[in-house]
Design an enzyme around this catalytic site. Sequence first.
Site, PDB file in Angstrom:
ATOM      1  N   ASN B 243       4.676  -7.424  -5.223  1.00  0.00           N
ATOM      2  CA  ASN B 243       4.140  -7.335  -3.867  1.00  0.00           C
ATOM      3  C   ASN B 243       4.669  -6.152  -3.097  1.00  0.00           C
ATOM      4  O   ASN B 243       5.741  -5.636  -3.359  1.00  0.00           O
ATOM      5  CB  ASN B 243       4.369  -8.646  -3.104  1.00  0.00           C
ATOM      6  CG  ASN B 243       5.812  -8.864  -2.753  1.00  0.00           C
ATOM      7  OD1 ASN B 243       6.453  -7.969  -2.257  1.00  0.00           O
ATOM      8  ND2 ASN B 243       6.317 -10.048  -3.028  1.00  0.00           N
ATOM      9  N   CYS B 244       3.885  -5.733  -2.124  1.00  0.00           N
ATOM     10  CA  CYS B 244       4.254  -4.554  -1.338  1.00  0.00           C
ATOM     11  C   CYS B 244       3.463  -4.486  -0.037  1.00  0.00           C
ATOM     12  O   CYS B 244       3.548  -3.511   0.675  1.00  0.00           O
ATOM     13  CB  CYS B 244       4.003  -3.293  -2.138  1.00  0.00           C
ATOM     14  SG  CYS B 244       2.323  -3.194  -2.736  1.00  0.00           S
TER      15      CYS B 244
END
Lengths: 348, 430
Positions: B243-244
């Site tokens: 995730n980012c």
Amino acid sequence: MAFRIVHYINQFYAGIGGEEKADYEPEIREAVVGPGMALKAAFKGEAEIVATVICGDSHFASNMDDDTAKILGMIREYKPDAFIAGPAFNAGRYGTACGAMCAAVAKEFGIPVISGMYPENPGVEMFRKYAWIIETPDSAAGMRKAVPAMAKLALKLLKGETLGKPSEEGYIERGIRKNMFYGKLAAQRCVDMFVSKLKGETFETEYPMPVFDRVDPQPAVKDMKHAVIALVTSGGICPKGNPDHIEASSASKFGEYDITGVNDLTSETHCTAHGGYDATYADQDADRVLPVDVLRDLEREGVIGKLHNKFYTTVGNGTSVANAKRFGAEIVNRLVNDGVTAVILTST
Amino acid sequence: MKLELHRLKVNSLKFGEKTGFADGVLTVNKAEILALISEDPLLGKNLDVDIAMPGESVRVMPVKDVIEPRWKLSGKGQVFPGMISDVETVGEGQTLVLSGCAVLTAGKLVRFQEGIIDMSGPGADYTPYSKTCNVVLVLEPSDPNMDKHDYEKACRIAGLKTAAYLAKSCADVKADTVETFELPTMREAMTQFPELPKVGYIYMLQTQGLLHDTYLYGVDVKKILPTIISPLEVMDGAIVSGNCVSACDKNSTYSHLNNPVIADMLKRHGKDFNFVATIVTNENVTLADKKRSSSYAAKLAGMLGLDGVVITEEGFGNPDADLIMNCRKCEQLGIKTALLTDEYAGQDGASQSLADSCPEGTACVTAGNANEVITLPPMSKVIGYPEEANVIAGGWQGSLADDGSITVELQAITGATSELGYTKLGAYTL
């Protein structure tokens, strides 16, 4: 060159009179008056009071809007770099007037505004978000302490210096969060605080838990057959391509889009602008977030009166409460004007 | 359980014939990396490998993940188990670490949610990854219409493979420093330091779908019940980031490997408290999941007889609800909590910072207001696609100016408000 200050005081501190003169009309003098003398001394030549506004406390309280506009007009030609009001100590009407003028001047001219009040002065609660208010004792006996602190803060703001915490600078907390680099990693600060809490030592949380506005749900709609229902979403559904460039996070706007004759949202016509959830399924079929298809069914079946021909949309992701409140108020106005009687709010 | 981290300190990077380490310089054979990542049919033909060094006028964007190169020299299993190696329990033996080095996965955007890393200028102060010598993978999907979950996975695996490859290629070099961690069994831990409070760490992992997922031994964490993990497993890559979104407060794989809360708690173990357990939990989107996971995490803490827990959140908004449930349920069991989060107080800082709260959250540290705006000056070189600044989370139409400068909220900067507390940023109230 010295910074230019306009100072605001009431009729009492101008030496005009007490309660019997409290309906004194606003005036401006090209002079240093009353507590302005102490301010002037505290500035040590770095700033000068170019004019003093005097207004009776009752007059301001009874004619707040008019007096505010009038005083703004008086101040304008003096081109102040900062505005100082009071100190008002624990005088309620005076504090309210100081706060109101600070807020108005900040909004109109975008310059630093400083006042001084006792924390229980009602002006504090009303205006601390808009002004730097030095904490003072509850009576004029505290003048000698209040004025230098106000002058010092004003000079700091005028010079663009970084302000420290309220406790360091002596002002009353405004409730505005400001970033800074600490000496330690956040992880270490957290473990430090944890150890203090475990040991029962005193510690200062970095963020006191906020208290929220709670909105009670409205009673159920009794007459669905005649209800005009609108769809409003914070899930970011918008026409494909996001024509109004609603931000993926921290939205600064909402969109209003027509769905007259639209029975179904498809991947060809709609998508989401939202950056805070797995948008794959909303992009495949935006009805999953904004159920136009189902509402059209209910409309055809006569379960609801009709679906409103516009929907409203924004992105909830990282959007400030202030922006959300503003969007909400504006959307509600438009819905009410259009005769909408019920709203379905969808999130993500 | 005993783990040795054998550290080689990387001070410089260069491309060369043979990937290896000597005198602080990591030499990288570009062709080998390209061959390695091209094996994946999901990645396209125009892949590239670049270098971004601290202090250079270089901007990398959009960045998906940051990974520290590690490779197990001995002991069971291999780094990033369940992702690029077999599903064997890790955390024992010897692991080589290329300290000061990172692999960045960048390139074509998966969706408008990745981050920015500036190697110099004001933006560099906010991201921990401006201080690492970075090997940058510039990626693209083989099919522009590829399912985004597939493309995200391909990018994630390419980064992990490259990180493992780099460290493996240096396995013949003797480490500069060796750090040894030895942790007792739970049975022993419970009887150690009887005079000190027993504490734990509730390690919240973002698990909300595409670009919001985290993996534990290859398992999508949204499918787990809260469970116990050894800090040493974390150091070997048992937890991997997928995730980012709003890259400021998403835990990169690098920050999991170097989790500073774990590091600090291990350092103070035996002095200020007896650190007996790390509990990983998730942040799913449905209310039932939130209730289940928070109850289960608090229950584990209660069963272990913990006196206190540090709780770190990942993300903001929706996960604030998970944070608050974890806090309240622990406190109700008599377990004292300290919370680590970040803030979304609006660009002017005047709005409330969290989407949920409880009176029990008396000890809260924040990594700063992610809505605060910053202008990043133009850089001589941009690796990736600067025009994405107008659409990424934290940017807006017009964020990218004609001169190449970018005005965005801090939330667009990778790791800027890390809720593992990997930066010194914080906030105070004016």
